[in-house]
Motif scaffolding. Structure first.
Motif, PDB file in Angstrom:
ATOM      1  N   GLN A  70      29.597  21.601  71.558  1.00 50.53           N
ATOM      2  CA  GLN A  70      30.541  22.712  71.717  1.00 50.53           C
ATOM      3  C   GLN A  70      30.675  23.114  73.183  1.00 50.53           C
ATOM      4  OE1 GLN A  70      30.985  26.213  68.932  1.00 50.53           O
ATOM      5  NE2 GLN A  70      29.624  27.142  70.422  1.00 50.53           N
ATOM      6  N   ASP A 129      24.373  24.361  70.581  1.00 51.85           N
ATOM      7  CA  ASP A 129      25.602  23.649  70.217  1.00 51.85           C
ATOM      8  C   ASP A 129      26.082  22.890  71.457  1.00 51.85           C
ATOM      9  OD1 ASP A 129      26.381  24.996  67.429  1.00 51.85           O
ATOM     10  OD2 ASP A 129      25.587  26.532  68.744  1.00 51.85           O
ATOM     11  N   GLY A 141      18.582  34.194  69.784  1.00 48.43           N
ATOM     12  CA  GLY A 141      19.417  33.214  70.498  1.00 48.43           C
ATOM     13  C   GLY A 141      20.666  33.889  71.044  1.00 48.43           C
ATOM     14  N   HIS A 142      21.365  34.625  70.170  1.00 46.35           N
ATOM     15  CA  HIS A 142      22.562  35.349  70.604  1.00 46.35           C
ATOM     16  C   HIS A 142      22.202  36.369  71.693  1.00 46.35           C
ATOM     17  CE1 HIS A 142      23.697  34.495  66.224  1.00 46.35           C
ATOM     18  NE2 HIS A 142      24.658  33.877  66.901  1.00 46.35           N
ATOM     19  N   PHE A 202      29.487  32.829  77.878  1.00 50.09           N
ATOM     20  CA  PHE A 202      28.119  32.334  77.686  1.00 50.09           C
ATOM     21  C   PHE A 202      28.009  31.622  76.349  1.00 50.09           C
ATOM     22  CE2 PHE A 202      28.361  35.740  80.606  1.00 50.09           C
ATOM     23  CZ  PHE A 202      27.492  35.392  81.630  1.00 50.09           C
ATOM     24  N   TYR A 209      28.625  32.602  54.410  1.00 49.89           N
ATOM     25  CA  TYR A 209      28.055  32.763  55.752  1.00 49.89           C
ATOM     26  C   TYR A 209      27.482  34.179  55.876  1.00 49.89           C
ATOM     27  CZ  TYR A 209      27.204  31.828  60.610  1.00 49.89           C
ATOM     28  OH  TYR A 209      26.567  31.617  61.812  1.00 49.89           O
ATOM     29  N   ALA A 224      14.664  25.831  66.118  1.00 47.70           N
ATOM     30  CA  ALA A 224      15.733  26.501  66.871  1.00 47.70           C
ATOM     31  C   ALA A 224      16.291  27.639  66.034  1.00 47.70           C
ATOM     32  CB  ALA A 224      16.828  25.491  67.202  1.00 47.70           C
ATOM     33  N   GLY A 247      25.461  28.841  73.940  1.00 48.63           N
ATOM     34  CA  GLY A 247      24.122  28.272  73.798  1.00 48.63           C
ATOM     35  C   GLY A 247      24.154  26.753  73.751  1.00 48.63           C
ATOM     36  N   VAL A 258      17.028  28.967  72.239  1.00 46.94           N
ATOM     37  CA  VAL A 258      15.896  29.836  71.928  1.00 46.94           C
ATOM     38  C   VAL A 258      15.287  29.360  70.605  1.00 46.94           C
ATOM     39  CG1 VAL A 258      15.162  32.200  71.423  1.00 46.94           C
ATOM     40  CG2 VAL A 258      16.940  31.772  73.134  1.00 46.94           C
ATOM     41  N   MET A 285      29.441  34.355  65.769  1.00 47.05           N
ATOM     42  CA  MET A 285      29.869  34.568  64.386  1.00 47.05           C
ATOM     43  C   MET A 285      28.967  35.613  63.714  1.00 47.05           C
ATOM     44  SD  MET A 285      31.332  30.974  63.016  1.00 47.05           S
ATOM     45  CE  MET A 285      29.784  30.232  62.556  1.00 47.05           C
ATOM     46  N   GLY A 286      28.195  36.337  64.515  1.00 47.77           N
ATOM     47  CA  GLY A 286      27.387  37.427  63.979  1.00 47.77           C
ATOM     48  C   GLY A 286      26.108  36.959  63.309  1.00 47.77           C
TER      49      GLY A 286
HETATM   50  P1  AMP Z   1      27.130  31.278  66.353  1.00 49.39           P
HETATM   51  O1  AMP Z   1      27.091  32.721  65.990  1.00 49.39           O
HETATM   52  O2  AMP Z   1      26.189  30.433  65.575  1.00 49.39           O
HETATM   53  O3  AMP Z   1      28.536  30.732  66.420  1.00 49.39           O
HETATM   54  O4  AMP Z   1      26.594  31.205  67.849  1.00 49.39           O
HETATM   55  C1  AMP Z   1      27.172  31.955  68.871  1.00 49.39           C
HETATM   56  C2  AMP Z   1      26.607  31.495  70.187  1.00 49.39           C
HETATM   57  O5  AMP Z   1      25.190  31.643  70.183  1.00 49.39           O
HETATM   58  C3  AMP Z   1      26.896  30.016  70.472  1.00 49.39           C
HETATM   59  O6  AMP Z   1      27.201  29.857  71.851  1.00 49.39           O
HETATM   60  C4  AMP Z   1      25.597  29.360  70.114  1.00 49.39           C
HETATM   61  O7  AMP Z   1      25.375  28.137  70.788  1.00 49.39           O
HETATM   62  C5  AMP Z   1      24.592  30.412  70.550  1.00 49.39           C
HETATM   63  N1  AMP Z   1      23.327  30.200  69.869  1.00 49.39           N
HETATM   64  C6  AMP Z   1      23.109  30.072  68.544  1.00 49.39           C
HETATM   65  N2  AMP Z   1      21.807  29.818  68.304  1.00 49.39           N
HETATM   66  C7  AMP Z   1      21.191  29.772  69.498  1.00 49.39           C
HETATM   67  C8  AMP Z   1      19.848  29.528  69.925  1.00 49.39           C
HETATM   68  N3  AMP Z   1      18.878  29.289  69.072  1.00 49.39           N
HETATM   69  N4  AMP Z   1      19.599  29.561  71.257  1.00 49.39           N
HETATM   70  C9  AMP Z   1      20.579  29.797  72.153  1.00 49.39           C
HETATM   71  N5  AMP Z   1      21.855  30.032  71.820  1.00 49.39           N
HETATM   72  C10 AMP Z   1      22.157  30.015  70.512  1.00 49.39           C
END
Ligand code: AMP
Length: 289
Positions: free
Chosen positions: A151, A148, A34-35, A143, A69, A181, A145, A174, A28-29
């Motif tokens: 998820q 979640d 982490g991303h 891929f 957001y 986190a 993370g 991460v 979601m940008g």
């Molecule tokens: P989001 O943009 O929050 O929807 O996250 C997109 C992807 O990045 C999802 O697969 C999340 O699980 C992953 N993600 C978000 N935060 C982290 C993190 N701290 N470590 C690893 N993956 C992450």
């Protein structure tokens, strides 16, 4: 890196690379490390990497933070490009959900607890958008993370049930150096909330330490976390759960892979974190006897 806004353009752009493997990182940008760790893993695994940035309105309830957001496409493009993304797909809401859309994807049972209980309809929104993105990108690998964790379980179940030809690769959480986190939502936190939010990872580590000392009682581990978080002034617990993973069934005694997951509010910001513990079947049997 090529940035793409429509499904038609995406299909055209990917046509010439179809003989190579495609890795996909949906987001979601408002990108953070982490991303980018998912991109790194994707680059190690696949020849071509596609990232999507789409703040999916149908996974937010009306009272949630959709309109606030955080978004910054310029910054995200730079980070994605530096990380080695080949194609950045940024559809509009109209492109994703043209007027007249009538289909939703629902995964049953494993979506009813944890975040699914606190956020009704959330996983229908996630399953629907991920199915659509998979159909658009047609990746070999995708891929996600473990931040979640529910998820990941939902997407794995869904791809299996719907025979979607993609391999789901779960990637480690991460964290900041102090344990928090990484999350796009961390920018909402005040300095004091940010300081107190450390209780999430700390309490999970306390539970892990107790588990390492031999504690296998799910209620005891849960209480350790609850006690620690309850002492934190600004923390408002949404849930703390100890469940089997990935089936997400309630358990009394830890056996096999177990997810300890929590969601806690700091002011208007809801943060999630989790840990997976693996208990050997043999030990669990001993503790029951
Ligand atoms: P989001 O943009 O929050 O929807 O996250 C997109 C992807 O990045 C999802 O697969 C999340 O699980 C992953 N993600 C978000 N935060 C982290 C993190 N701290 N470590 C690893 N993956 C992450």
């Amino acid at each position: 890196m090529k940035t793409i806004f429509t499904v038609k353009e995406l299909r055209e752009a990917l046509k010439p690379v179809r003989s190579q493997t495609v890795g996909f990182v949906p987001t979601m940008g408002y990108l953070h490390e982490g991303h980018l760790s998912l991109v790194k893993r994707a680059k190690e695994t696949a020849d071509v990497v596609v990232m999507s940035i789409f703040v999916n309105p149908i996974q937010f309830s009306p009272n949630e933070d959709l309109s606030h957001y955080p978004r910054d496409l310029e910054r995200d493009s730079l980070l994605a490009s530096k990380a080695g993304v080949d194609f950045l797909f940024v559809p509009t809401v109209e492109e994703m959900y043209p007027a007249g859309s009538k289909t939703m994807v629902t995964v049953k049972e494993i979506t009813e607890s944890l975040c699914g209980a606190s956020r009704p309809g959330h996983f229908d929104g996630v399953a629907t958008v991920v199915t659509k993105l998979f159909n658009m990108v047609q990746p070999d690998y995708a891929f996600f993370g473990m931040k979640d964790a529910q998820q990941v379980a939902v997407i794995q179940q869904m791809t299996k049930d719907l025979n979607i030809p993609v391999e789901i690769i779960p990637c480690e959480i991460v964290r900041e150096e102090d344990g928090l986190a990484l999350s796009s939502r961390n920018v909402y936190l005040s300095e004091e909330e940010r300081r107190q939010a450390l209780v999430l990872s700390h309490s999970l580590q306390e539970a892990k330490a107790a588990f390492s000392r031999g504690e296998k009682d799910a209620a005891v581990l849960r209480r350790i976390i609850e006690n620690t978080i309850s002492e934190t002034l600004l923390a408002d617990i949404d849930y703390i759960e100890v469940r089997s993973y990935p089936a997400l069934e309630e358990i009394q005694t830890l056996t096999g892979d177990v997810l300890i997951a929590l969601a806690v509010r700091f002011g208007r910001t809801r943060l999630i974190d989790n840990i997976i513990l693996t208990a050997s079947q043999e030990e669990a049997l001993c503790s029951v006897r």
